[in-house]
Design an enzyme around this catalytic site. Structure first.
Site, PDB file in Angstrom:
ATOM      1  CB  CYS B  87      -0.962  -0.033   1.179  1.00 44.82           C
ATOM      2  SG  CYS B  87      -2.288   1.167   1.062  1.00 44.82           S
ATOM      3  CG  HIS B 196      -3.241  -3.672   3.502  1.00 42.51           C
ATOM      4  ND1 HIS B 196      -2.258  -2.966   4.151  1.00 42.51           N
ATOM      5  CD2 HIS B 196      -3.914  -2.774   2.738  1.00 42.51           C
ATOM      6  CE1 HIS B 196      -2.335  -1.684   3.808  1.00 42.51           C
ATOM      7  NE2 HIS B 196      -3.317  -1.542   2.945  1.00 42.51           N
ATOM      8  CD  GLU B 198      -0.425  -5.390   6.015  1.00 36.11           C
ATOM      9  OE1 GLU B 198      -0.434  -6.038   4.942  1.00 36.11           O
ATOM     10  OE2 GLU B 198      -0.665  -4.168   6.070  1.00 36.11           O
TER      11      GLU B 198
END
Lengths: 87, 228
Positions: B87, B196, B198
């Site tokens: 991002c 994302h 994570e």
């Protein structure tokens, strides 16, 4: 005293959704015939003393490296002389 | 000894803690790096996390690019160290020109947050080698300026060289050219990804655990010494 104006605009081939939204708003607010709107940025840089060749070259470098991203943007640098600045 | 993966925190980073957690769950040792650091603390890979570094002032990632730590990250990336930008991290990697193209305002102008389906298109990069070819995954996406743009010649080259690492499926959430969600450099060690991974490493908090493969891939890459 010197003043340098750097105008930064998205390259023509890059979509400008903000400009498009402003175009729509102008039409809704009664302005007819708005063919296109592009939105950019303007930096007004005040410098102590005269703009010598070294600082001018450094500014050109930073205009293309920091103030604009050459992948998507073009910039135009305008140097104003003393009497224009004080006016 | 477990693999040391550095996570850079800039003023305004948001997802550094989740990135560190993902590294830990994948089996690595997360190492906190600060934007003002001038050494990389012997890390073997680096993650540039999501967020709004320096308030997104000027352009997303434009100021972070000049942070002291980035000088070292750029050197290491050019020497082959695995570097992942997620991002805002992807935006920073484009601003440094480690990756081609740029991320621009979403075409619909709205911030978007959704669970996004992707197809992994490249399983040879340092951050995607643990995926199966063509694997479809679902991970969160959240951005305001995630539209990937590059000129046609660059897009053709990326496609031709297999450097599109992931593509949006079903919905193109931000107007990215050719549905591109992530790309890598020629060597495959530097990867930028708009969604994302994570946030998708545990059943409790993510839509899937698909994201873990990105971090596991980096551990595999470091162990294989492919970055040397």
């Amino acid at each position: 005293m010197a003043r340098v104006i750097v105008d930064v605009m998205l390259k023509p081939e890059i979509l400008d959704p903000q400009g498009r939204a402003v175009q729509g708003a102008l039409g809704r607010l009664g302005l007819s015939g708005v063919a296109d709107v592009r939105q950019g940025k303007q930096f007004v840089i005040e410098l102590d003393g005269e703009l010598d060749g070294d600082r001018r070259a450094k500014l050109e470098e930073l205009a293309g490296e920091l103030l604009s991203n050459p992948v998507i943007e073009d910039y135009r640098m305008t140097v104003m002389n003393d009497d224009e600045v004080s006016a | 000894m477990s693999t040391r993966i550095g996570i850079v925190t800039f003023p305004g980073s948001l997802d550094d803690a989740d990135a560190a957690r993902a590294v830990r769950i994948a089996g690595g040792e997360p190492v906190a790096l600060w934007h003002g650091d001038e050494d990389l603390k012997k890390v073997q890979a680096v993650v540039l996390p999501g967020g709004f570094s320096y308030g997104d002032y000027l352009r997303c990632g434009a100021i972070a690019r000049f942070a002291p730590v980035m000088t070292k990250v750029i050197e290491a990336a050019n020497a082959g160290m695995p570097v992942l930008g997620i991002c805002n991290g992807f935006q920073i990697l484009c601003e440094t020109h480690l990756l081609p193209g740029a991320l621009t305002r979403n075409d619909h102008l709205h911030f978007i947050c959704r669970d996004q389906k992707l197809r992994i298109e490249n399983t040879s990069s340092d951050w995607t080698r643990d995926f199966a070819p063509g694997q479809e995954i679902v991970i969160p996406l959240k951005n305001g300026e995630g539209g990937y743009v590059a000129d046609e010649a660059t897009l053709d080259r990326l496609e031709g060289e297999g450097r599109v690492i992931a593509r949006y499926l079903e919905v193109n959430p931000n107007g990215s050219r050719r549905d591109i969600a992530g790309v890598c450099n020629e060597r495959g060690n530097v990867v930028g990804l708009m969604p994302h991974p994570e946030h998708a490493v545990e059943d409790l908090t993510g839509p899937s655990t698909d994201g873990i493969f990105f971090f596991a891939s980096a551990l595999t890459s470091v162990l294989a010494g492919s970055h040397r």
